[in-house]
Scaffold this active site. Structure first.
Site, PDB file in Angstrom:
ATOM      1  N   SER A  39       0.803  -1.233   0.000  1.00 29.13           N
ATOM      2  CA  SER A  39       0.000   0.000   0.000  1.00 29.13           C
ATOM      3  C   SER A  39       0.832   1.277   0.000  1.00 29.13           C
ATOM      4  O   SER A  39       0.320   2.342  -0.335  1.00 29.13           O
ATOM      5  CB  SER A  39      -0.966   0.016   1.184  1.00 29.13           C
ATOM      6  OG  SER A  39      -0.271   0.205   2.393  1.00 29.13           O
ATOM      7  N   LYS A  82       0.821   5.004   6.824  1.00 34.80           N
ATOM      8  CA  LYS A  82       0.304   5.777   5.695  1.00 34.80           C
ATOM      9  C   LYS A  82       0.928   7.164   5.732  1.00 34.80           C
ATOM     10  O   LYS A  82       1.553   7.583   6.693  1.00 34.80           O
ATOM     11  CB  LYS A  82      -1.224   5.918   5.768  1.00 34.80           C
ATOM     12  CG  LYS A  82      -2.002   4.625   5.829  1.00 34.80           C
ATOM     13  CD  LYS A  82      -1.973   3.870   4.534  1.00 34.80           C
ATOM     14  CE  LYS A  82      -2.743   2.555   4.677  1.00 34.80           C
ATOM     15  NZ  LYS A  82      -2.407   1.588   3.687  1.00 34.80           N
TER      16      LYS A  82
END
Length: 171
Positions: A39, A82
């Site tokens: 990701s 993230k």
């Protein structure tokens, strides 16, 4: 015999001190994390291992573009990593594959590709962050489960230490 006992005691004390110091460092200063998914590609690849600075956010808030580790809001037993995109009070939207903050597009040269879908404008609540993976089309992030509360933030990525061929700062 007394000399043997004092040497043994010395070793036990040294090991005890090392254990306490390791615990304090991992709890308050720096901790290693493993990257399990793609990701965050191309910035972080599956199998990368990084050190996270757990100390920095005691003195300042996360900033846009920081790559941070946090407790996953849906299941706090999991840790996610993230990139911070939206800060408290800002409006975030994705239009035409580009992220806009308060109506202005931001420059992102670290993404694998533009987002394939639009995202309606949302305002980031106080003490929360809007985060996205760098691999936008293969990332479960704030677009799916919402904002990251400030009290769930663990730390900022610092350096990649494995694999050795990719050793260096994470930016």
């Amino acid at each position: 015999m007394a000399a043997e006992k004092s040497k043994l005691r010395e070793y036990i004390e040294a090991v005890g001190i090392a254990v306490v110091l390791a615990f304090l460092i991992i709890t308050f200063v720096v901790q290693a994390f493993y990257i399990p998914s793609g990701s965050m590609e191309p910035t972080l690849e599956p199998g990368d291992r990084i050190f996270v600075n757990k100390f920095i956010y005691r003195f300042r808030d996360p900033e846009r573009f920081d790559i941070m580790v946090f407790d996953y809001p849906v299941d706090p037993s999991m840790r996610f990593i993230k990139r911070v995109i939206g800060l408290p009070g800002e409006e975030v939207k994705i239009e035409g594959g580009k992220v806009h903050i308060d109506g202005e597009p931001i420059e992102e040269d670290y993404t694998l590709q533009d987002s394939y879908s639009d995202y309606s404008p949302v305002e980031v609540p106080a003490d929360h962050y809007f985060v996205l993976g760098d691999n936008r089309n293969n990332s479960e992030d704030s677009r799916y489960w919402g904002f990251v509360p400030r009290d769930k933030v663990i730390g900022k990525s610092l350096v990649r230490f494995w694999p050795l061929t990719r050793l260096g700062r994470v930016e």
